[in-house]
Write a protein that holds these residues in place. Sequence first.
Motif, PDB file in Angstrom:
ATOM      1  N   ALA A   1       0.681  -1.320   0.009  1.00 57.94           N
ATOM      2  CA  ALA A   1      -0.074  -0.054   0.097  1.00 57.94           C
ATOM      3  C   ALA A   1       1.032   1.232   0.212  1.00 57.94           C
ATOM      4  O   ALA A   1       0.493   2.621  -0.933  1.00 57.94           O
ATOM      5  CB  ALA A   1      -0.590   0.182   1.928  1.00 57.94           C
ATOM      6  N   GLU A   2       1.854   1.463   1.144  1.00 55.04           N
ATOM      7  CA  GLU A   2       3.118   2.172   0.731  1.00 55.04           C
ATOM      8  C   GLU A   2       3.555   2.611  -0.566  1.00 55.04           C
ATOM      9  O   GLU A   2       3.686   3.745  -0.965  1.00 55.04           O
ATOM     10  CB  GLU A   2       4.127   2.031   1.661  1.00 55.04           C
ATOM     11  CG  GLU A   2       5.157   3.278   1.587  1.00 55.04           C
ATOM     12  CD  GLU A   2       6.205   3.108   2.554  1.00 55.04           C
ATOM     13  OE1 GLU A   2       7.435   3.514   2.336  1.00 55.04           O
ATOM     14  OE2 GLU A   2       6.182   1.447   3.442  1.00 55.04           O
ATOM     15  N   ALA A   3       4.065   1.474  -1.643  1.00 54.70           N
ATOM     16  CA  ALA A   3       3.869   1.637  -2.643  1.00 54.70           C
ATOM     17  C   ALA A   3       3.019   2.420  -3.840  1.00 54.70           C
ATOM     18  O   ALA A   3       3.546   4.130  -4.357  1.00 54.70           O
ATOM     19  CB  ALA A   3       4.900   0.455  -3.912  1.00 54.70           C
ATOM     20  N   GLN A   4       2.422   2.350  -3.537  1.00 54.52           N
ATOM     21  CA  GLN A   4       0.707   2.753  -4.612  1.00 54.52           C
ATOM     22  C   GLN A   4       0.591   4.542  -3.784  1.00 54.52           C
ATOM     23  O   GLN A   4       0.400   4.933  -4.441  1.00 54.52           O
ATOM     24  CB  GLN A   4      -0.307   1.500  -4.278  1.00 54.52           C
ATOM     25  CG  GLN A   4      -0.295   0.708  -4.271  1.00 54.52           C
ATOM     26  CD  GLN A   4      -1.364   0.088  -3.788  1.00 54.52           C
ATOM     27  OE1 GLN A   4      -2.611   0.168  -4.715  1.00 54.52           O
ATOM     28  NE2 GLN A   4      -1.740  -1.466  -3.662  1.00 54.52           N
ATOM     29  N   ARG A   5       0.819   4.638  -2.895  1.00 52.36           N
ATOM     30  CA  ARG A   5       0.849   6.033  -2.157  1.00 52.36           C
ATOM     31  C   ARG A   5       2.008   6.475  -3.095  1.00 52.36           C
ATOM     32  O   ARG A   5       1.705   7.780  -3.297  1.00 52.36           O
ATOM     33  CB  ARG A   5       0.413   6.040  -0.869  1.00 52.36           C
ATOM     34  CG  ARG A   5      -0.382   5.596   0.417  1.00 52.36           C
ATOM     35  CD  ARG A   5      -0.820   5.530   1.580  1.00 52.36           C
ATOM     36  NE  ARG A   5       0.590   5.361   2.769  1.00 52.36           N
ATOM     37  CZ  ARG A   5       0.396   4.862   2.901  1.00 52.36           C
ATOM     38  NH1 ARG A   5      -0.890   3.504   2.716  1.00 52.36           N
ATOM     39  NH2 ARG A   5       1.717   3.475   3.537  1.00 52.36           N
ATOM     40  N   ASN A   6       2.688   5.968  -2.422  1.00 53.84           N
ATOM     41  CA  ASN A   6       4.394   6.461  -3.149  1.00 53.84           C
ATOM     42  C   ASN A   6       3.752   7.071  -4.725  1.00 53.84           C
ATOM     43  O   ASN A   6       4.422   7.896  -5.393  1.00 53.84           O
ATOM     44  CB  ASN A   6       5.703   6.165  -2.930  1.00 53.84           C
ATOM     45  CG  ASN A   6       6.396   6.114  -1.752  1.00 53.84           C
ATOM     46  OD1 ASN A   6       5.655   6.724  -0.851  1.00 53.84           O
ATOM     47  ND2 ASN A   6       7.534   4.994  -1.002  1.00 53.84           N
ATOM     48  N   ALA A   7       3.927   6.216  -5.592  1.00 59.02           N
ATOM     49  CA  ALA A   7       3.645   6.078  -6.804  1.00 59.02           C
ATOM     50  C   ALA A   7       2.378   7.925  -7.047  1.00 59.02           C
ATOM     51  O   ALA A   7       2.141   7.911  -8.421  1.00 59.02           O
ATOM     52  CB  ALA A   7       2.809   4.756  -7.462  1.00 59.02           C
ATOM     53  N   ILE A   8       1.391   7.063  -6.170  1.00 61.30           N
ATOM     54  CA  ILE A   8       0.153   8.551  -6.485  1.00 61.30           C
ATOM     55  C   ILE A   8       1.017  10.148  -6.405  1.00 61.30           C
ATOM     56  O   ILE A   8       0.470  10.363  -6.832  1.00 61.30           O
ATOM     57  CB  ILE A   8      -1.455   8.063  -5.506  1.00 61.30           C
ATOM     58  CG1 ILE A   8      -1.819   7.182  -5.722  1.00 61.30           C
ATOM     59  CG2 ILE A   8      -1.761   9.399  -5.048  1.00 61.30           C
ATOM     60  CD1 ILE A   8      -2.778   6.560  -4.920  1.00 61.30           C
ATOM     61  N   GLU A   9       2.091   9.947  -5.569  1.00 65.02           N
ATOM     62  CA  GLU A   9       2.050  10.989  -4.296  1.00 65.02           C
ATOM     63  C   GLU A   9       3.514  12.085  -5.735  1.00 65.02           C
ATOM     64  O   GLU A   9       3.916  12.940  -5.830  1.00 65.02           O
ATOM     65  CB  GLU A   9       2.551  11.315  -3.021  1.00 65.02           C
ATOM     66  CG  GLU A   9       1.529  11.020  -2.115  1.00 65.02           C
ATOM     67  CD  GLU A   9       1.985  10.628  -0.829  1.00 65.02           C
ATOM     68  OE1 GLU A   9       3.241  10.630  -0.079  1.00 65.02           O
ATOM     69  OE2 GLU A   9       0.712  10.138  -0.223  1.00 65.02           O
ATOM     70  N   LYS A  10       4.010  11.196  -5.923  1.00 64.43           N
ATOM     71  CA  LYS A  10       5.559  10.976  -7.274  1.00 64.43           C
ATOM     72  C   LYS A  10       4.230  11.783  -7.815  1.00 64.43           C
ATOM     73  O   LYS A  10       5.535  12.630  -9.224  1.00 64.43           O
ATOM     74  CB  LYS A  10       5.854  10.164  -8.138  1.00 64.43           C
ATOM     75  CG  LYS A  10       6.784   9.093  -6.594  1.00 64.43           C
ATOM     76  CD  LYS A  10       7.943   8.337  -7.381  1.00 64.43           C
ATOM     77  CE  LYS A  10       8.756   7.602  -6.941  1.00 64.43           C
ATOM     78  NZ  LYS A  10       9.880   8.481  -6.460  1.00 64.43           N
ATOM     79  N   MET A  11       3.469  11.004  -8.241  1.00 68.37           N
ATOM     80  CA  MET A  11       2.068  12.370  -9.870  1.00 68.37           C
ATOM     81  C   MET A  11       2.349  13.051  -9.507  1.00 68.37           C
ATOM     82  O   MET A  11       1.663  14.569 -10.200  1.00 68.37           O
ATOM     83  CB  MET A  11       1.227  11.510  -9.474  1.00 68.37           C
ATOM     84  CG  MET A  11       1.392  10.115 -10.811  1.00 68.37           C
ATOM     85  SD  MET A  11       1.246  10.509 -12.925  1.00 68.37           S
ATOM     86  CE  MET A  11      -0.238  11.058 -13.222  1.00 68.37           C
ATOM     87  N   LEU A  12       2.519  13.812  -7.951  1.00 68.68           N
ATOM     88  CA  LEU A  12       2.656  15.538  -7.473  1.00 68.68           C
ATOM     89  C   LEU A  12       3.395  16.633  -8.097  1.00 68.68           C
ATOM     90  O   LEU A  12       3.199  17.309  -7.617  1.00 68.68           O
ATOM     91  CB  LEU A  12       1.848  15.732  -5.882  1.00 68.68           C
ATOM     92  CG  LEU A  12       0.751  14.948  -5.794  1.00 68.68           C
ATOM     93  CD1 LEU A  12       0.009  14.266  -4.259  1.00 68.68           C
ATOM     94  CD2 LEU A  12      -0.378  15.958  -6.355  1.00 68.68           C
ATOM     95  N   ARG A  13       4.435  15.590  -7.534  1.00 69.39           N
ATOM     96  CA  ARG A  13       5.886  16.653  -8.184  1.00 69.39           C
ATOM     97  C   ARG A  13       6.142  16.949  -9.628  1.00 69.39           C
ATOM     98  O   ARG A  13       5.205  16.370 -10.269  1.00 69.39           O
ATOM     99  CB  ARG A  13       7.123  15.384  -8.740  1.00 69.39           C
ATOM    100  CG  ARG A  13       7.477  14.252  -7.288  1.00 69.39           C
ATOM    101  CD  ARG A  13       7.100  15.557  -5.881  1.00 69.39           C
ATOM    102  NE  ARG A  13       7.128  15.326  -4.409  1.00 69.39           N
ATOM    103  CZ  ARG A  13       6.647  15.120  -3.325  1.00 69.39           C
ATOM    104  NH1 ARG A  13       5.519  15.390  -3.840  1.00 69.39           N
ATOM    105  NH2 ARG A  13       6.596  14.860  -1.770  1.00 69.39           N
TER     106      ARG A  13
END
Length: 630
Positions: free
Chosen positions: A241-253
């Motif tokens: 789940a952390e990995a999915q969150r990171n992918a979502i939050e990388k999109m905000l960069r």
Amino acid sequence: MTSTLEQRPLLIPVPDGAFGPTTRLRITWSIGVYTALWLVVLVVAGAATDDGWRAAALGLVWPGGGFVAGGSFVLAAVVLAIFVLGLVVWWFFGATIVPPLVLAGTAWWGAASADDLDHVGLALAIGPTLVVLGLLVHLARHRSQKRIGAELNRELATAGLVVGGAPDLDAGLPVAESSAEDLARLRFGLDLALQPVDEFTGFTHLDQYREAALRYQLNALSYGLSMAQFTRTPAFGGYLAEAQRNAIEKMLRRKAWAYWAHENAWGNLKWDPEPVENSENIMLTGFYGLQIGMYETLNDDRYSQPGSLAFRWNAKRTYDHSFGSLASSIHRNMNASEYTLFPCEPNWIYTVCNTFGINTLVSHDRLHGTTYAAEVQPTLQAAYDREFVRPDGKLLGVRAAHLGMTWNFWASPSVQTTTTYWMHAALPELSLRTWWLLKRGLEIRDGLLHLPKFATKNLDPGNYLMLRDTFGHVVTMMAAREIGDEEYAAAAQRTLDEREPIEDRDGVRRMQRSSGLANLYASLGRFGRENGLRDLVAHGTPAAWRTGPVLAECAYPDVLVAKAVTDGEALDLVLLPGAGPVRTDLAIERLVPGRDYQVTGAATNTVTADREGRAIVTVELGERLEVRVY
């Protein structure tokens, strides 16, 4: 288990004319504007006394027209090639201003070089002649495609294609166990995602405008991780789940979404970096919205909170959004578009992009009780049938929203197959029919899959190289497995496993000669199952999965979770070591506070849940290990 709906033939729609109604209006308008311009040039060419003005006017009605009039046919051919390149740039980057600028620049060049315009009539005739020829070619192809479509419909009438209904969630959903090879492939995505959010080591960095862009890699990364959780480890959050969150939050960069400011400027002549509140850019809102819908279905609703998705442009400007505002934007734009489908980049409507949009709406409706998808689905289905399906059943990959034109080469098998996969959740009839048509061009020999010949067969869209047909096998595996045609899915996977050179670094495996995007989509196909996407997007998870015990934390890569499932009361795990034998702790959550639980496969036989329903289980992990908490 999945119920089935009443069986009926999934026939190719028979068109009323050579163009769909909206396309016909767009093309009529385009020809009308061109005709008006041609008449103005005709007047100028006949009345002007200065050869420079006449050459410039002729250069506007047709690229190189001024050179043709002056007899410089080689230069005219050069100008035409430059203009075609400008069209490619327009399509590739959404840069609407490029073709007009090229046309104006070459017209000025022709005016500066004007001398003895002895072929004015020829220059004037070329443009209308090519327009008429183009229409005649389209009409001839249209008639041929209608004949093919009629023949195919006679077969489809008895093909027995069946659209499945909703699964019986009370009876549960299938959960398989990942093999060691599956987990080694999954680790490629996990390692990309689990690095710090601001880091992008291992990603492809070529451009941010087409298929190799960071955003598409992040989308595919997140989808594959979500599918692995859904079909193998629904009772495991932790680092997955952390990995999915990171992918979502990388999109905000900013590096992942700043492309829109540029495309909006050179495509719409408008400077506004706002990535969501606009009339286009479904390549962000749709793709990103589906990431979040998948994550929320399996984990939590943090990204539905107001302002949870902050697109920070600079220290003074941030665009605050959420899952809800992404879905609202898609819904608004579909309602406002004459095609219902709306553009990715300025002007260009892609059929595959809009499948992500409708999937986002379906997910949001299920999770939040909105009716976005229900409101647009009938018109969207009709738009696909009338405007984006050829009479022979093939999907058109792209259409120009303003001009109505399409690139016929953008209807390759890979484009068709990718679209087939992504539309199965919301438009299953169109998906099944398209797969039936695609399968006719596939061949299995000696257990391996052979793809049909096509100009772009060997294209890897993740790096733009034309070397191998790996991506075609990847998306065929995805689509076949989703549709439930396991024979073709297994043949595609077998072909990849036996043929592709593998890079193995400390237990992390990837296809060595393929792009990151191809590897990430391969993970999505590997962890898919029949109706996997459709169930995850349209139907969600059983209540027991949302309330029963879960494996909340374990060490990565020490512990690789091959299976994790709950029936609402007990938790069953299958674990593999990822870095050699280890004694390690597992954090179990969503237990009943204060209750004693039996444990098998662990260092202790019982645990007691604390006041927050949490317990720690210690395991000795040296080989495949089954753990049960009940």
